[in-house]
Design a protein around this motif. Structure first.
Motif, short mmCIF file in Angstrom:
data_model
loop_
_atom_site.label_atom_id
_atom_site.label_comp_id
_atom_site.label_asym_id
_atom_site.label_seq_id
_atom_site.Cartn_x
_atom_site.Cartn_y
_atom_site.Cartn_z
N ASP A 1 0.47 5.14 0.15
CA ASP A 1 -0.56 6.14 0.49
C ASP A 1 -0.26 7.44 -0.25
OD1 ASP A 1 -2.73 7.31 1.55
OD2 ASP A 1 -1.97 7.46 3.60
N SER B 1 -3.42 -4.03 4.92
CA SER B 1 -4.59 -3.32 5.44
C SER B 1 -4.77 -2.02 4.67
CB SER B 1 -4.39 -3.00 6.94
OG SER B 1 -4.35 -4.19 7.69
N PRO C 1 -6.54 1.50 4.21
CA PRO C 1 -7.22 2.43 5.12
C PRO C 1 -8.73 2.23 5.04
CG PRO C 1 -5.50 3.57 3.88
CD PRO C 1 -5.62 2.20 3.28
N ARG D 1 -3.75 5.72 -5.20
CA ARG D 1 -5.20 5.65 -5.01
C ARG D 1 -5.94 5.77 -6.34
NH1 ARG D 1 -7.33 7.31 0.34
NH2 ARG D 1 -5.63 7.22 1.85
N TRP E 1 0.85 -1.20 0.00
CA TRP E 1 0.00 0.00 0.00
C TRP E 1 0.88 1.24 0.00
CZ3 TRP E 1 -4.53 2.13 -0.82
CH2 TRP E 1 -4.80 3.38 -0.26
#
Length: 681
Positions: A634, A669, A671, A639, A632
């Motif tokens: 961020d 995980s 968000p 995104r 992931w």
């Protein structure tokens, strides 16, 4: 023919002559007109072709005074059993199938009956006919053999109510040749291979030296016919193949671009994304050293098996081939449909960039019409990149993410899935533009209301007055529902048109035991002429998990019946050609999963080749499809690209009945707020 199971299967002479029964009629064509059963014989060796002597009249016809209701339309194939024990009082027993309408049920079908003779010339129908009847569809082409004190009839059925196969071979057993008990297990042969995926029927079975040989007529969906063989023991593979089918004459022409490619690999360990689409990169390409390849192709042959720092092979792979401009392009658009290019793809036609795509596990389609020359040859060039340190895609190698040597989820480098050249009308259905589904409670015991959304687009220079026809047909190509709407498409306009298909009877349910598939045929018509056609498989089923209303029932329900999920997780890898699988390899993998007893399949951990989903739909395995964010980042770029890939992934698979779960992450995980956005989408 000697009917003894495992015997010599020799052709026996009666009164120094060999005998055959056959069907014939006075109308040209395959099984056209009213057919009758004739008789022929010869005293010459049957191993050499020659003309047999026929009788002056048929021996059985559907006009005979003693005909039954089940044979009042036409007669079909016959086979004669020489029963030395005279079980029915006569030495010769003819099994034949015939077409007729049941006067009680009004059901038209083919059924099997028998006739008896003591001299092969004069035949008497058995008064209890038919002896084998499934009341609908076809039951026929019986061939009887003797296994000890048991008679076994091998026969085929087709279009039988409640059975998902178009045509299949099965058997039944009897002690007296009159009362037959059907085998209720899986058919001996049913459509399952590329060469028999339409019909697998008409048995000829022998037992020889410990091996059962089952010869049958195989028909594929290109209407090619041949003789196929199934054996009880593996005998290897035949090298014989059907010829390449003729180019379809449908309004939308889809041609695979499999051969004629050359590729060159530029290895690197740093990102080359900054060079995407630059003319300088093309000019710098070498003139020699290109390797001839066949698609699908992947330069990473499962690099992670070496357990080096980088679990993937990084670099830039270039692919080139020539492409002829299709004839009669007026009013048409020429499209390139890529099923998968990893991980970034940039496409050029005649040096002109025609498109770019990010993410190697979803498809994309490009309109190349305006880049083509008016006629002749065109230069097609594809740049496939998988650089190190990718930060905008959800699955990367360990060397790029702090997990040195990590190779789980190896990413492809190259055109690792097929490429299609599609010729379609300027007004057409967009790729994956047909969406159909059933709302909760819409599948009932007396019918079903199915929602349909069709997305269409026009590249025409003038408005088009069109008609959208949606036809839902069952496995036997019988129409079960239809919707028709007229609409206007303006130049450059894209529209999504809603329709509702109303089934008047309860649909067959898709399940793991019986994966019944319907087909939605989408037609665009103009002035009564079809200008585009798309076919979409669909299965009716309901899923409930967990049980609502606070009952505490955590079981999985398929079609309101609890089902224990016994699943397997599979990576799209194989040492030597990771990801670059043929359709046959994919079908074989699913067959292995099913043979091992699994009823569910999880993609690990990125969208697999769409042929996986097609095979799971057809074979009845539940699917947990995944677009997992193992790593992931961020960042806005991550995104944005994750959402774009997620939309492509779902749109490609949203009609699949096998998919019961969508997976967004694996050992990671997201968000919570972003996961909620993804779930809502």
């Amino acid at each position: 023919i000697d009917p003894t199971w495992g015997g010599g299967y020799g052709i026996k002479a009666y009164k120094n002559r060999y005998w055959m029964t056959y069907i014939g009629g006075d109308t040209k064509g395959y099984e056209q007109g009213v057919l009758k059963i004739g008789l022929a014989s010869t005293d010459q060796a049957v191993g050499q072709a020659h003309t047999w002597k026929t009788t002056s009249k048929p021996i059985l016809t559907p006009m005979d005074k003693d005909r039954g209701w089940w044979e009042n339309l036409t007669l079909y194939k016959s086979s004669v059993l020489w029963d030395s024990t005279q079980t029915l009082g006569k030495p010769f027993v003819m099994f034949y199938n015939a077409g007729g309408v049941n006067p009680t049920t009004k059901v038209k079908g083919e059924r099997v009956g028998i006739a008896l003779s003591d001299n092969m010339k004069r035949w008497t129908r058995y008064p209890g006919n038919p002896i084998l009847n499934h009341e609908g569809g076809i039951t026929g082409d019986a061939v009887v053999q003797r296994m000890g004190d048991l008679w076994v009839m091998f026969y085929f059925s087709a279009f039988r109510p409640g059975v998902i196969h178009n045509a299949f071979n099965t058997f039944c057993c009897s002690y007296d040749l009159i009362n037959w008990t059907d085998w209720t297990g899986e058919p001996l042969i049913f459509p399952s291979e590329p060469y028999d995926n339409q019909f697998a029927h008409k048995s000829s079975v022998i037992y020889h030296e410990g091996v059962v040989y089952h010869f049958y007529c195989a028909v594929n969906k290109d209407d090619q016919r041949g003789i196929a063989l199934a054996t009880s023991t593996s005998m290897g593979r035949s090298t014989l193949r059907f010829p390449q089918p003729d180019t379809p004459t449908s309004v939308r022409v889809d041609s695979l671009l499999t051969n004629g490619w050359q590729s060159w690999l530029e290895r690197d360990t740093v990102s080359s994304q900054t060079a995407i689409g630059q003319a300088e990169a093309i000019e710098a390409l070498p003139k020699a050293g290109w390797q001839s390849v066949r698609l699908p192709h992947n330069w990473d042959t499962y690099h992670g098996a070496r357990r080096l720092r980088h679990g993937n092979l990084h670099g830039t792979a270039w692919y080139k081939r020539s492409l002829d401009t299709p004839a009669n392009l007026s009013g048409k658009r020429c499209l390139l449909y890529f099923e998968g290019v990893g991980s970034y793809a940039t496409v050029f036609v005649n040096g002109r960039q025609v498109g770019h795509h990010r993410g190697g596990r979803t498809t994309f389609t490009l309109d190349i019409t305006d880049a083509l020359r008016p006629s002749g040859s065109n230069a097609l060039l594809v740049k496939a990149e998988h650089p190190a340190f990718i930060t905008d895609l959800p699955w990367v190698c360990g060397g790029c993410s702090g997990e040195s040597g990590f190779s789980e989820g190896s990413q492809p480098l190259g055109i690792h899935r097929p490429v299609h050249l599609i010729l379609a009308d300027e007004a057409r259905v967009l790729p994956f533009g047909v969406h159909l589904w059933n709302e909760a409670g819409s599948i009932k015991t007396d019918g079903a209301s199915t929602q349909v959304r069709t997305t269409v687009h026009s590249d025409s220079k003038a408005p088009r007055q069109l008609e959208l026809v949606s036809r839902l047909v069952d496995a036997f190509n019988v129409q079960r529902a239809r919707a028709v709407d007229t609409f206007t498409l303006q130049p450059g306009q894209t529209r999504t048109l809603p329709q509702v298909l109303e089934l008047k009877t309860a649909p067959e349910r898709w399940s793991t035991d019986k994966p019944y598939l319907y087909t939605l045929i989408t037609l665009i018509k103009e002035n009564g002429k079809v200008i585009d056609e798309v076919k979409t498989p669909y299965g009716f089923r309901t899923v409930r998990w967990p049980n609502p209303n606070g009952t505490g029932d955590g079981r999985f329900y398929l079609n309101e019946q609890p089902l224990f999920i016994n699943g397997i997780c599979e990576y799209e890898h194989q040492l030597g050609n990771s990801h670059a699988f043929t359709a046959e390899q994919i079908a074989s993998r699913i067959d292995q999963c099913k043979a091992a007893g699994f009823n569910a399949f999880r993609e690990a951990h990125q969208p697999h080749n769409l042929r996986y989903t097609q095979a799971l739909d057809k074979d009845g395995l539940l699917q947990w499809s995944q677009l997992s964010a193992h790593i992931w980042y961020d960042t806005p770029a991550f995104r944005e690209q994750f959402l774009a890939s997620l939309e492509e992934w779902i749109v490609e698979r949203r009609n699949s009945p096998s998919i019961v779960m969508w997976g967004l992450q694996n050992e990671s995980s997201l968000p919570a707020a972003f996961a909620a956005t993804c779930t809502e989408l």
